[in-house]
Scaffold this active site. Structure first.
Site, PDB file in Angstrom:
ATOM      1  N   CYS A  84      52.346  16.314  -2.727  1.00  0.00           N
ATOM      2  CA  CYS A  84      53.102  15.386  -1.887  1.00  0.00           C
ATOM      3  C   CYS A  84      54.575  15.733  -1.692  1.00  0.00           C
ATOM      4  O   CYS A  84      55.023  15.995  -0.574  1.00  0.00           O
ATOM      5  CB  CYS A  84      52.983  13.974  -2.449  1.00  0.00           C
ATOM      6  SG  CYS A  84      51.276  13.384  -2.597  1.00  0.00           S
ATOM      7  N   HIS A 138      58.688  11.477  -0.324  1.00  0.00           N
ATOM      8  CA  HIS A 138      58.092  11.099  -1.599  1.00  0.00           C
ATOM      9  C   HIS A 138      59.121  10.272  -2.363  1.00  0.00           C
ATOM     10  O   HIS A 138      60.264  10.706  -2.549  1.00  0.00           O
ATOM     11  CB  HIS A 138      57.692  12.327  -2.410  1.00  0.00           C
ATOM     12  CG  HIS A 138      56.840  11.993  -3.595  1.00  0.00           C
ATOM     13  ND1 HIS A 138      55.475  11.827  -3.500  1.00  0.00           N
ATOM     14  CD2 HIS A 138      57.152  11.761  -4.884  1.00  0.00           C
ATOM     15  CE1 HIS A 138      54.983  11.518  -4.686  1.00  0.00           C
ATOM     16  NE2 HIS A 138      55.982  11.466  -5.548  1.00  0.00           N
TER      17      HIS A 138
END
Length: 553
Positions: A84, A138
């Site tokens: 991510c 993120h």
């Protein structure tokens, strides 16, 4: 010919002429008439190309397919790292992981590598009102605990309150107790607040769209959905779309015999879930029981359909507010997810199933016109004749900028740590304006993944920077995927090309699933010759961290 027939014929010719003129102006290869067009940027989490518009015959994704039918669809788009934070930071800065120097979740690029301008920051600097909903950057250290506010956003980023329960014991087990399970289909009315994170994010995004509908200031709204990321905490009714007796296993569910151990990811985060722990699966290769594999695949697909419904709510709102003709819509994902292929579950690898992502651009007046004779902007048309060339997520920044009417950032120099605004990707705008004549045989996409050791470890999936000993650099062309696992120094960020730990080569014509590693069958000089023929600018951009570089003159 009587007068009536002649009149009818003239009317038909006139109608055809009007239609032709309309189409010429509608589909002309230029930017939309509006100087500054709105942007709705939608990002899914852990979404592979399991969508109808990418040829998946199992999934039910009507809303994304509908968007694709009026869009430019890139069938071969690849993430730069299949996890991510590194992927999102790379995409939103248009810099590769070796430039952001983010391979884990534990550093902020502005401090750690360079003060790079982000995609939303660039739009903000050009007069846009920029907004973030859900998981775009993120969260945490990787975005300075602020989602990069105030650099990237005009207002603080929104996160759904219900996300706090995502890792808690919310899943009712067979024993009637609550568990932190992988498989977690729920009755939404019994969840805290009677909602789920992606539902909340959609509600907020719809609210923000309504506040901007009549504003003269253009907006950039990024909406990040959490699904189909694990745990599969989704409305239970979506399981009904995928009866378990109709689910099948992955076509290649076994670990390939010639897969180098360094290339394997042991899916540690999946193993940590309560329901998976009960299975007592051996580490690192022990297979998941087949009945549970089927249930994982069922829940993943159900999560995709649940996320698709949220996308549909956003698209419907654009139509209802009259924004569809003045808003570019981008849909993509940070990376894919293995569903049992190669005996793996999760991301954390260089295979296509984890790096291959959807990438869809709807640009009003360019990819499509609003059909004045229909109520909907998005009737379904099969988009499988779309772009087949290799593209990358680092291409998103320059392409979105240009298609929205802004100048695309200039290409980065070979060393760009001090350069705030530039791109290590390509502006794909030309593909919107010219019919592609087959695939570009020299087009290459690049991905990479770090490992702490030559064999699978408990931290192989996501090693901290200090623990990285090996970096797997992977090239994907039309014909092959070629990966070298090379020695890496986490203190100097240098890769030693002479320290080859392992190699992978998959010839895709005969092995589209990437199961038969033929690396040992080829003389190294053959692949070096192939790579030496690639564009030097592209290779230099990717391999700038090599301590030795025999491939490029």
């Amino acid at each position: 010919m009587d007068d009536g027939t002649e009149h009818t014929e003239q009317t038909r010719v006139t109608d055809l002429a009007i239609t032709l003129i309309f189409c010429i102006f509608c589909f002309r290869p230029v930017l939309p008439e509006t100087d500054m067009i709105n942007v709705l940027f939608i990002m899914a989490d852990d979404l592979r190309t399991s969508l109808g518009c990418y040829g998946d015959s199992v999934v039910k994704s009507p809303n994304i397919d509908q968007l694709a039918s009026k869009s430019k669809v890139f069938l071969n788009a690849y993430a730069q790292q299949a996890v991510c934070a590194p992927s999102r930071t790379s995409m939103l800065t248009s810099r590769r992981p070796d430039t952001t120097r983010l391979y884990d979740f534990k550093s902020y690029w502005r401090v750690h590598s360079g003060n790079y301008t982000t995609l939303p920051q660039y739009f903000k600097s050009q007069g846009y009102f920029t907004m973030s909903v859900g998981k775009v950057f993120h969260p945490g250290i990787a975005s300075n605990h602020t989602d990069d506010y105030p650099y990237s956003w005009s207002i603080p980023a929104y996160h759904p309150a219900s996300f706090r329960y995502e890792k808690e014991k919310m899943c009712k087990g067979e024993d009637g107790k609550l568990h932190a399970n992988l498989l977690c289909a729920v009755n939404v009315t019994q969840q805290p607040g009677g909602t789920l994170p992606d539902m909340e994010s959609t509600d907020e995004a719809v609210r923000l769209l309504k506040t901007r509908a009549n504003d003269d200031v253009p907006f950039f709204l990024a909406v990040g959905f959490h699904k189909p990321h694990i745990p599969f905490r989704i409305p239970q009714e979506y399981l009904g779309l995928y009866p378990i007796e109709q689910m099948t296993l992955a076509p290649d569910p076994n670990v390939p015999k010639l897969l180098p151990p360094v290339a394997y990811n042991p899916w540690t985060d999946v193993r940590k879930r309560d329901d998976v722990q009960k299975l007592n699966i051996s580490f690192p290769y022990g297979p998941i029981p087949k009945d549970f594999q089927l249930r994982i695949r069922q829940h993943y697909y159900a999560a995709v359909s649940y996320m698709d419904a949220q996308v549909g709510r956003l698209l419907r709102t654009l139509d209802e507010l009259g924004l569809a003709n003045s808003t570019t819509v981008v849909f993509t994902s940070d990376h894919g997810w293995s569903l049992g292929e190669h005996g793996e579950w999760a991301k954390y690898s260089n295979f296509d199933v984890t790096t291959h992502v959807p990438l869809i651009f709807f640009v009003p007046g360019v990819t499509s016109c609003h059909d004045q004779l229909r109520e909907s902007t998005f009737p379904f048309i099969d988009p499988l004749t779309q772009s087949k060339n290799m593209v990358e997520l680092v291409d998103v920044f320059p392409t979105v900028s240009y298609m929205a009417g802004l100048k695309a950032p200039q290409p980065c120099p070979d060393i760009s740590f001090q350069k705030e605004l530039c791109t290590e990707g390509n502006n794909l705008a030309y593909t919107f304006q010219h019919q592609e004549q087959g695939q570009d045989e020299e087009a290459i996409s690049f991905s990479q993944y770090p490992r702490p050791a030559d064999t699978p470890q408990v931290n192989s999936d996501l090693p901290d920077l200090k623990d990285i000993k090996i970096m797997g650099y992977s090239l994907r062309s039309r014909d092959y995927r070629y990966t070298l696992w090379l020695g890496f120094n986490p203190k100097t960020f240098k890769v030693n090309v002479s320290d080859v730990h392992a190699g992978e080569l998959y010839m895709l014509a005969d092995d589209p699933g990437q199961d038969n590693n033929v690396y040992s069958d080829f003389e190294p000089s053959v692949m070096l010759t192939k790579m030496a023929s690639l564009p030097h600018v592209t290779l230099n951009s990717f391999f700038r961290n090599y301590t030795q570089l025999p491939l490029i003159n």
